[in-house]
Design an enzyme around this catalytic site. Structure first.
Site, PDB file in Angstrom:
ATOM      1  N   GLY A   1      39.434  40.105  60.152  1.00 43.36           N
ATOM      2  CA  GLY A   1      38.901  38.812  60.572  1.00 43.36           C
ATOM      3  C   GLY A   1      37.386  38.939  60.627  1.00 43.36           C
TER       4      GLY A   1
ATOM      5  N   ARG B   1      31.071  35.027  73.551  1.00 41.55           N
ATOM      6  CA  ARG B   1      31.246  36.485  73.462  1.00 41.55           C
ATOM      7  C   ARG B   1      30.351  37.303  74.400  1.00 41.55           C
ATOM      8  NH1 ARG B   1      30.743  39.401  69.578  1.00 41.55           N
ATOM      9  NH2 ARG B   1      32.711  40.488  69.880  1.00 41.55           N
TER      10      ARG B   1
ATOM     11  N   TYR C   1      32.749  39.406  76.779  1.00 38.63           N
ATOM     12  CA  TYR C   1      32.904  40.824  76.440  1.00 38.63           C
ATOM     13  C   TYR C   1      31.634  41.631  76.646  1.00 38.63           C
ATOM     14  CZ  TYR C   1      36.510  38.482  73.587  1.00 38.63           C
ATOM     15  OH  TYR C   1      37.523  37.680  73.144  1.00 38.63           O
TER      16      TYR C   1
ATOM     17  N   CYS D   1      26.009  25.378  84.233  1.00 42.40           N
ATOM     18  CA  CYS D   1      25.735  25.685  85.638  1.00 42.40           C
ATOM     19  C   CYS D   1      26.511  26.935  86.035  1.00 42.40           C
ATOM     20  CB  CYS D   1      26.138  24.514  86.503  1.00 42.40           C
ATOM     21  SG  CYS D   1      25.529  22.974  85.848  1.00 42.40           S
TER      22      CYS D   1
ATOM     23  N   TYR E   1      34.474  34.561  65.658  1.00 43.85           N
ATOM     24  CA  TYR E   1      34.749  34.319  67.079  1.00 43.85           C
ATOM     25  C   TYR E   1      33.572  33.613  67.763  1.00 43.85           C
ATOM     26  CZ  TYR E   1      38.330  37.674  65.784  1.00 43.85           C
ATOM     27  OH  TYR E   1      39.355  38.316  65.133  1.00 43.85           O
TER      28      TYR E   1
HETATM   29  N1  LLP Z   1      45.379  41.118  63.053  1.00 47.37           N
HETATM   30  C1  LLP Z   1      45.826  40.890  64.315  1.00 47.37           C
HETATM   31  C2  LLP Z   1      47.247  41.042  64.589  1.00 47.37           C
HETATM   32  C3  LLP Z   1      44.925  40.526  65.317  1.00 47.37           C
HETATM   33  O1  LLP Z   1      45.379  40.309  66.547  1.00 47.37           O
HETATM   34  C4  LLP Z   1      43.549  40.390  65.016  1.00 47.37           C
HETATM   35  C5  LLP Z   1      42.573  40.022  66.050  1.00 47.37           C
HETATM   36  C6  LLP Z   1      43.143  40.629  63.686  1.00 47.37           C
HETATM   37  C7  LLP Z   1      44.084  40.991  62.744  1.00 47.37           C
HETATM   38  C8  LLP Z   1      41.705  40.539  63.276  1.00 47.37           C
HETATM   39  O2  LLP Z   1      40.909  41.409  63.987  1.00 47.37           O
HETATM   40  P1  LLP Z   1      39.364  41.611  63.566  1.00 47.37           P
HETATM   41  O3  LLP Z   1      39.365  42.189  62.190  1.00 47.37           O
HETATM   42  O4  LLP Z   1      38.725  40.287  63.602  1.00 47.37           O
HETATM   43  O5  LLP Z   1      38.821  42.514  64.587  1.00 47.37           O
HETATM   44  N2  LLP Z   1      37.739  37.199  70.380  1.00 47.37           N
HETATM   45  C9  LLP Z   1      37.434  38.597  70.184  1.00 47.37           C
HETATM   46  C10 LLP Z   1      38.258  39.210  69.079  1.00 47.37           C
HETATM   47  C11 LLP Z   1      39.762  39.105  69.301  1.00 47.37           C
HETATM   48  C12 LLP Z   1      40.568  39.625  68.149  1.00 47.37           C
HETATM   49  C13 LLP Z   1      42.016  39.325  68.311  1.00 47.37           C
HETATM   50  N3  LLP Z   1      42.873  39.783  67.260  1.00 47.37           N
HETATM   51  C14 LLP Z   1      35.943  38.737  69.934  1.00 47.37           C
HETATM   52  O6  LLP Z   1      35.216  37.753  70.046  1.00 47.37           O
HETATM   53  O7  LLP Z   1      35.467  39.836  69.681  1.00 47.37           O
END
Ligand code: LLP
Length: 385
Positions: free
Chosen positions: A244, A280, A284, A309, A338
């Site tokens: 992602g 983010r 995080y 606020c 994200y």
């Molecule tokens: N596959 C599965 C099963 C997942 O749960 C996720 C992400 C991905 C692939 C893709 O992961 P990536 O390559 O994007 O790391 N909101 C958070 C990130 C949460 C990711 C959740 N799952 C942030 O802002 O960092």
């Protein structure tokens, strides 16, 4: 990041706060993935950025999608995706998701043993494994830890696979995703080795899906090597990946304008975007590079504070800036993943506009209006369910 002039042109034309994406960066990231992973099938985790412009571009390049909600599945269906292009994931799928995924003919990821009974009859499935590993990322971003809610415990994988086969599901293989924003190939290697340890009990597989989770500066070559070894252990014909962040993070920039400055115990530059546009940093403790789009001598370090606020509403801390003037524009980088998708309407704020650069600027999501935010409340007066 795009050159200052182009970013300023977008801010002028579409207003701020504004998300902008450089399409060529998305293409370049995909090319790096393909260089590292060869013929692996890429399923983009659309949760990172589900704007149709992004989805269409990736799909045109032969990429499939990983979807984790009714809304994401609806996006895939709207685009006319076939079953081969879609993976349905998620730890708590609802009947709606089974129905939508079934309609498309997607591959389902079985996230717990009982789910073998829930997926549509004859569906293609992968079984998600929880490798029970602590990895080097933020606690909220780890998904393969012993305490994570995801996947089937290592000692129950063989039974889950057997149950799926017994029900007549098309068991294609195993799935693992250990977390997000991970840089180090050693974390992936450790997880994939645990997975490969199941080969003797599970037998040969068609597919090994090693998820995503790669930080923007992750060691893709090392991760790919580790994945190929696990693939070989299962004799799996196909390797699947679900990036992602990696595909879209660096393409995106959040543009925000200076509203004013203030000094308390800290020096603040107050801007028109904050936690409602980019959550983010607050959620995080994530750091995003900030670039001022004006010139001048360094005037010291500033915290970038948003309009909410809430004291936690900071986009960045200790950013070196020239003296900020009202209306000057700041570019917050690595915001393509994200970012927009996690923006909210808290404080009845309208979600920002989004624009894509592909040799010219194109608006790909108009700025929300206050009426968009309250529309569902007015609708409730005429609709009963
Ligand atoms: N596959 C599965 C099963 C997942 O749960 C996720 C992400 C991905 C692939 C893709 O992961 P990536 O390559 O994007 O790391 N909101 C958070 C990130 C949460 C990711 C959740 N799952 C942030 O802002 O960092």
């Amino acid at each position: 990041m795009l050159p200052d002039e182009q970013l300023l042109e977008a801010a002028e034309r579409f207003g701020t706060p504004l998300y902008v994406y450089d399409a060529r960066e998305i293409d370049a990231a995909l090319a790096r993935v393909r260089a590292a992973f060869g013929d692996a099938r890429v399923f983009y985790a659309m949760k990172a950025n589900s704007n149709f412009a992004v989805l269409r571009r990736l799909r045109a390049a032969g990429v499939g999608f990983e979807a984790v909600s009714p809304g994401e599945l609806a996006r895939a269906r709207f685009l006319g995706c076939s079953g081969d292009e879609v993976i349905v994931n998620g730890p708590a799928k609802t009947p709606q998701e089974y129905a939508l995924g079934g309609e498309i003919g997607a591959t389902f990821v079985v996230d717990r043993e009982e789910e073998v009974e829930r997926v549509p009859a004859g569906a293609r499935v992968l079984v998600r494994v929880n490798p029970a590993l602590d990895v080097s990322t933020h606690d909220h971003l780890a998904t393969g830890a012993p305490v994570s809610k995801f996947g089937v415990r290592l000692d129950r994988v063989a039974a889950t696979v057997a149950a799926a086969r017994a029900r007549g599901l098309h068991l294609r293989g195993l799935h693992v995703h250990i977390g997000s924003a991970i840089r180090d190939a050693s974390d992936f290697l450790a997880a994939f080795e645990r997975l490969a340890g199941l080969a003797s009990t599970v037998g040969e597989l068609e597919v090994l899906d090693v998820g995503g989770g790669w930080g923007v500066d992750a060691d893709l070559a090392g991760i790919a090597r580790a994945a190929r070894e696990a693939q070989a252990a299962f004799g799996a014909r196909e390797l699947w990946v679900e990036p992602g962040r990696y595909l879209v993070a660096t393409s995106g920039t959040l543009l925000t304008r200076v509203v004013g400055t203030k000094e308390t115990g800290r020096r603040f530059v107050l801007v028109d975007a904050g936690m409602t546009e980019l959550l983010r940093p607050m959620l995080y403790g994530a750091t995003h590079p900030v670039r001022p789009l004006w010139a001048g001598a360094d005037a010291g370090l500033f915290d970038l504070a948003g309009p909410a606020c809430e004291s936690g509403d900071l986009l960045a801390r200790d950013v070196p800036l020239p003296e900020p003037a009202v209306g000057a524009v700041l570019a917050v980088g690595q915001a393509g993943a994200y970012g927009a998708v996690m923006s909210s309407t808290y404080l009845s704020r309208s979600r920002p506009a989004e624009a894509l650069w592909d040799g010219e600027w194109r608006l790909v999501r108009r700025r929300e209006r206050p009426e968009d935010v309250w529309r569902a409340e007015l609708d409730a007066e005429t609709v009963t369910a």
